[in-house]
Design a protein around this motif. Sequence first.
Motif: not given
Length: 403
Positions: A233-258
Amino acid sequence: MVSVAFKMLNYNPKTNIRSLETLHTLCKTMAILPPVNLCNVEDYKSKYLYGSAAACLLLFSYVYTIYGKIVYVQKTMSVTGFVIDVGSDLTLIVANLISIVGINLMNGNIVSIFLTNMKKIDIDFQYIPSESKHPNIRFVMEMVLIHIYMIIFFTYNLYTWMSTLGMHIYKFFFLKDFQSYYIIVLAMLLRNYAYAIKYRMEVLNGILTRGEWSQTNNICANYSGSASAKIKTKQQWTLKKITKQFTNLTNLIDLYNKIFGWQFVSLYIVIVFNLLLPINLALIYGSGEKDIDGFKYGSELVIVCIMRASLPIITALAIFSACNHATDEIKLTSVISYNLIQELGEVPNDLNYKQELQELALLATNKCPSFSAAGFFAVNYSALFGLVGSITSYLIVLIQFNK
């Protein structure tokens, strides 16, 4: 198309867009995707003329094929054989037109948003995979083999019908092979997008599993469920960043379904009809007791039917397995979070981590979207088993009807 598809897994912001553009060249040519740079917001006017021209070409091939069957083979085929044959052609053209109208003409902007959001996630990850060569080679081999198989099938199919019905009849039917190839390309596009989400989720789960989300936290859970490769990894991750990216990835599935929801419905029907067709033909004409246009078939028709039946099977396995694996990887986030909670102590710093991990676990449990066929069913292994049951039921009815 093949080698580029899994270059998406490299997540290098400098090369990822080029890989995506190369991947989509074939799909743009076939009008499955708009003929524009999908990672930028551009003028989409050109897609309407291009997509409409491709749709007209597909419709012409369908009408041309149906005309030949009605004029030359309808009188010699059984009722079930002819109805299912025409139904197979109809489902193919509907699915292919939905890809042009639904993905290209109507949802082109959503596709652009989908890919742009994926690009943003890649930039946020900024990682260098240490074992990227193996999945690339695997995917290259997978696609090379399927194209070799399809070339063999199309060649043998051409030889079988040309040597029996002759060119004056087969010239009406060869365009159906193009429709079948179109479906295979479409299925691999859906498969690749689903795996793109899965592999990005693997990266996030890997960061979470190895405890790379805090400089002060030395926990590195030995959770064997993660399939992620070793990552720098090239950056310091925090749990808030991980939660944000998790939300972004699940939003990709919503777009995929559309984008692909109705495409899944059409492909489901295509798989059913294009499995029933070769099985029905083999049962009726494979024994050589009945003829088509005066010619009695035997083992050569059975081989053609087996190879033709394999195409919808490949399509089903490619799509359903990719979506199921992506969903499983997303579900894994909550499991990893709860495992990490168990590893933490009771010191104030760990209690803070526990609270954030608890929030992530609840989010991963409550917001775990699945790949959906326009809301009719979830695209996973359960739906695949249901598909097998449906085909079996229809086949029993066909056998009884033919008797």
